[in-house]
Design a protein around this motif. Structure first.
Motif, PDB file in Angstrom:
ATOM      1  N   PHE A 180       0.840  -1.198   0.000  1.00  0.00           N
ATOM      2  CA  PHE A 180       0.000   0.000   0.000  1.00  0.00           C
ATOM      3  C   PHE A 180       0.880   1.255   0.000  1.00  0.00           C
ATOM      4  CE2 PHE A 180      -1.630   3.071   3.229  1.00  0.00           C
ATOM      5  CZ  PHE A 180      -2.477   3.756   2.383  1.00  0.00           C
ATOM      6  N   MET A 181       1.985   1.185   0.763  1.00  0.00           N
ATOM      7  CA  MET A 181       2.878   2.342   0.835  1.00  0.00           C
ATOM      8  C   MET A 181       3.530   2.629  -0.523  1.00  0.00           C
ATOM      9  SD  MET A 181       5.565   2.915   3.912  1.00  0.00           S
ATOM     10  CE  MET A 181       7.010   2.429   2.989  1.00  0.00           C
ATOM     11  N   TRP A 182       4.033   1.562  -1.180  1.00  0.00           N
ATOM     12  CA  TRP A 182       4.662   1.748  -2.491  1.00  0.00           C
ATOM     13  C   TRP A 182       3.648   2.262  -3.510  1.00  0.00           C
ATOM     14  CZ3 TRP A 182       9.310   2.350  -1.573  1.00  0.00           C
ATOM     15  CH2 TRP A 182      10.076   1.471  -0.817  1.00  0.00           C
ATOM     16  N   GLN A 183       2.411   1.718  -3.396  1.00  0.00           N
ATOM     17  CA  GLN A 183       1.354   2.105  -4.336  1.00  0.00           C
ATOM     18  C   GLN A 183       1.022   3.600  -4.162  1.00  0.00           C
ATOM     19  OE1 GLN A 183      -2.335  -0.034  -3.790  1.00  0.00           O
ATOM     20  NE2 GLN A 183      -2.214  -0.827  -5.874  1.00  0.00           N
ATOM     21  N   SER A 184       0.905   4.021  -2.894  1.00  0.00           N
ATOM     22  CA  SER A 184       0.589   5.426  -2.615  1.00  0.00           C
ATOM     23  C   SER A 184       1.709   6.328  -3.120  1.00  0.00           C
ATOM     24  CB  SER A 184       0.419   5.645  -1.110  1.00  0.00           C
ATOM     25  OG  SER A 184      -0.598   4.842  -0.631  1.00  0.00           O
ATOM     26  N   TRP A 185       2.941   5.888  -2.872  1.00  0.00           N
ATOM     27  CA  TRP A 185       4.092   6.674  -3.293  1.00  0.00           C
ATOM     28  C   TRP A 185       4.082   6.830  -4.821  1.00  0.00           C
ATOM     29  CZ3 TRP A 185       8.496   5.018  -6.170  1.00  0.00           C
ATOM     30  CH2 TRP A 185       9.527   5.954  -6.226  1.00  0.00           C
ATOM     31  N   ALA A 186       3.850   5.717  -5.537  1.00  0.00           N
ATOM     32  CA  ALA A 186       3.821   5.763  -7.004  1.00  0.00           C
ATOM     33  C   ALA A 186       2.667   6.644  -7.487  1.00  0.00           C
ATOM     34  CB  ALA A 186       3.666   4.351  -7.567  1.00  0.00           C
ATOM     35  N   ARG A 187       1.527   6.547  -6.786  1.00  0.00           N
ATOM     36  CA  ARG A 187       0.356   7.339  -7.191  1.00  0.00           C
ATOM     37  C   ARG A 187       0.641   8.843  -7.037  1.00  0.00           C
ATOM     38  NH1 ARG A 187      -3.491   4.998  -3.932  1.00  0.00           N
ATOM     39  NH2 ARG A 187      -3.917   3.325  -5.387  1.00  0.00           N
ATOM     40  N   VAL A 188       1.275   9.190  -5.922  1.00  0.00           N
ATOM     41  CA  VAL A 188       1.584  10.606  -5.674  1.00  0.00           C
ATOM     42  C   VAL A 188       2.613  11.105  -6.685  1.00  0.00           C
ATOM     43  CG1 VAL A 188       2.666  12.184  -4.024  1.00  0.00           C
ATOM     44  CG2 VAL A 188       0.948  10.550  -3.242  1.00  0.00           C
ATOM     45  N   MET A 227      -8.350   1.747   3.587  1.00  0.00           N
ATOM     46  CA  MET A 227      -9.452   0.828   3.899  1.00  0.00           C
ATOM     47  C   MET A 227      -9.058  -0.610   3.592  1.00  0.00           C
ATOM     48  SD  MET A 227     -12.711   3.017   2.575  1.00  0.00           S
ATOM     49  CE  MET A 227     -13.744   1.596   2.319  1.00  0.00           C
ATOM     50  N   SER A 228      -8.372  -0.807   2.452  1.00  0.00           N
ATOM     51  CA  SER A 228      -7.966  -2.175   2.084  1.00  0.00           C
ATOM     52  C   SER A 228      -6.957  -2.719   3.082  1.00  0.00           C
ATOM     53  CB  SER A 228      -7.400  -2.206   0.664  1.00  0.00           C
ATOM     54  OG  SER A 228      -6.156  -1.557   0.630  1.00  0.00           O
ATOM     55  N   PHE A 229      -6.124  -1.826   3.647  1.00  0.00           N
ATOM     56  CA  PHE A 229      -5.155  -2.253   4.654  1.00  0.00           C
ATOM     57  C   PHE A 229      -5.865  -2.688   5.930  1.00  0.00           C
ATOM     58  CE2 PHE A 229      -2.578  -0.783   8.325  1.00  0.00           C
ATOM     59  CZ  PHE A 229      -1.652  -1.810   8.298  1.00  0.00           C
ATOM     60  N   VAL A 230      -6.945  -1.970   6.279  1.00  0.00           N
ATOM     61  CA  VAL A 230      -7.683  -2.293   7.509  1.00  0.00           C
ATOM     62  C   VAL A 230      -8.343  -3.672   7.403  1.00  0.00           C
ATOM     63  CG1 VAL A 230      -9.697  -1.632   8.895  1.00  0.00           C
ATOM     64  CG2 VAL A 230      -8.059   0.105   8.189  1.00  0.00           C
ATOM     65  N   VAL A 231      -8.891  -3.981   6.231  1.00  0.00           N
ATOM     66  CA  VAL A 231      -9.578  -5.275   6.081  1.00  0.00           C
ATOM     67  C   VAL A 231      -8.603  -6.392   5.683  1.00  0.00           C
ATOM     68  CG1 VAL A 231     -11.791  -4.224   5.495  1.00  0.00           C
ATOM     69  CG2 VAL A 231     -10.236  -4.884   3.651  1.00  0.00           C
ATOM     70  N   LEU A 278      -6.057  12.303  -5.393  1.00  0.00           N
ATOM     71  CA  LEU A 278      -4.979  11.446  -4.865  1.00  0.00           C
ATOM     72  C   LEU A 278      -5.307  10.994  -3.442  1.00  0.00           C
ATOM     73  CD1 LEU A 278      -1.814  13.384  -6.075  1.00  0.00           C
ATOM     74  CD2 LEU A 278      -2.621  11.163  -6.882  1.00  0.00           C
ATOM     75  N   ALA A 279      -5.792  11.938  -2.630  1.00  0.00           N
ATOM     76  CA  ALA A 279      -6.121  11.613  -1.236  1.00  0.00           C
ATOM     77  C   ALA A 279      -7.247  10.585  -1.179  1.00  0.00           C
ATOM     78  CB  ALA A 279      -6.519  12.884  -0.485  1.00  0.00           C
ATOM     79  N   LEU A 280      -8.237  10.745  -2.074  1.00  0.00           N
ATOM     80  CA  LEU A 280      -9.362   9.806  -2.104  1.00  0.00           C
ATOM     81  C   LEU A 280      -8.877   8.402  -2.478  1.00  0.00           C
ATOM     82  CD1 LEU A 280     -12.476   9.802  -1.772  1.00  0.00           C
ATOM     83  CD2 LEU A 280     -12.614   9.964  -4.269  1.00  0.00           C
TER      84      LEU A 280
END
Lengths: 135, 229
Positions: free
Chosen positions: B83-91, B113-117, B104-106
């Protein structure tokens, strides 16, 4: 881990499974997902308009837990069968885990007929879904 | 003197049908080091670099807590890293493409949410994979040991593979392939079945899923061509 501690852990695991199973049953009985239209659409259906082999399985499981077997089998016959199997097998597993009954023996090999059925059943199920949800 | 953190390996080679008493258990399953950081590292090292030996010593009876905790712990950490790498790439990509910050924030909040579940999702997926692999083994000639043994193999194989999620970009792909290889190795060692049958039990479901996807595309193309004509 000592034998006594292992036994206690085994019982705790069985109770946890029973708790999760009961919670799922209560939630599903009191919250009919397919009626409120709150479900995640299958990507194959949403994008391509063609049902995937598991389309309708969630709704089938929910319908079984609501006691609507006809509707469940209409949504996805294999999904409905899997839900019925879980309703029967989970309590047996919990009872075996708690030591109330002896653990049932699961066959380690299958005959040719059973193996053929395991291959044909998903294919027939998908063929039914393709025909039922066409268009 | 024994080096600190050295992996304990069994002194004798265990037969495939070794009873529970002869299986020393993975370090994660033993009293010492047990479910501790040391036990985790030793088990990971064994599973990643000596999978055959690891699955020969894995326990096949008793409580399921150890393998499930192993999977959920590493699976949650691995999902967080992904999730962290994905967020970084997205930003990074979003800033180059002038994507609004709100979008981006959305998108990243969906990731949270996917991390929580993730723990629940990982357990459900492991249970489904266990059922599929076990049924495939039955179809391809038999599964000598019960399904809970298959679940133990899936838990350890997948749990160890999540470590590859620490690698950015291609970590997920490596984890998927490594997980399949470890599962094949585990099924072969623990069930005592030929490698070909173990490989078929793991690979055939992916092939079938791919074939289904191709068939869906063919059906869609046929429908579109028919509507055009």
């Amino acid at each position: 881990m000592s034998a006594a501690a292992s036994h206690r852990m085994g019982r705790l695991e069985a109770w946890l499974v029973a708790l999760v199973g009961t919670t799922a049953l209560v939630v599903a009985r009191n919250y009919p997902v397919w009626r409120d239209h709150i479900y995640v659409a299958c990507p194959a259906w949403a994008i391509l308009g063609v049902p995937c082999p598991a389309c309708g399985a969630t709704r089938a499981v929910a319908a079984v837990l609501q006691g609507e077997l006809g509707q469940a089998f209409a949504w996805n016959p294999l999904g409905a069968l899997a839900a019925l199997a879980a309703i029967v097998l989970v309590p047996i597993g919990v009872a075996a885990g708690l030591g109330w009954i002896t653990r049932p023996q699961i066959p380690t090999t299958l005959g040719l007929g059973a193996r053929a059925a395991l291959i044909v059943a998903p294919i027939a199920n998908w063929a039914y879904l393709l025909a039922a949800f066409e268009g | 003197m024994e080096e600190a953190g050295e992996v304990q390996t069994p002194e004798v080679e265990l037969p495939d049908d070794a009873p529970e008493g002869l299986r020393v258990g993975l370090p994660w399953e033993r009293v010492d080091p047990g479910m501790s950081p040391g036990g985790l590292m030793q088990t990971l090292r064994l599973l990643l670099f000596s999978p055959g030996a690891a699955f020969q010593m894995m326990r096949i009876q008793g409580v399921m807590s150890a393998p499930i905790v192993f999977l959920v712990l590493l699976g949650t950490i691995g999902t967080f890293m992904g999730f962290m790498w994905q967020s970084w790439a997205r930003v990074m990509l979003g800033s180059m493409a002038d994507t609004p910050f709100r979008d981006l924030a959305l998108a990243n909040s969906y990731g949270v949410m996917s991390f929580v579940v993730a723990p629940f999702f990982i357990m459900v997926m492991a249970a489904v994979a266990t059922g599929v692999h076990h049924l495939c083994m039955l179809v391809f000639g038999g599964a000598p040991r019960p399904a809970d043994v298959t679940l133990r193999v899936v838990c350890y194989a997948w749990g160890a593979s999540y470590v590859w999620m620490f690698i950015p970009a291609c970590g997920g792909l490596i984890a998927a392939v490594w997980g399949a290889v470890l599962t094949i190795s585990g099924l072969r060692e623990v069930h005592g079945i030929p490698g070909g049958r173990a490989a078929a039990a793991v690979i055939v479901p992916y092939v079938v899923a791919g074939c289904c996807l191709m068939l869906i595309w063919v059906l869609l193309a046929t429908t579109m061509l028919a509507s055009v004509a």
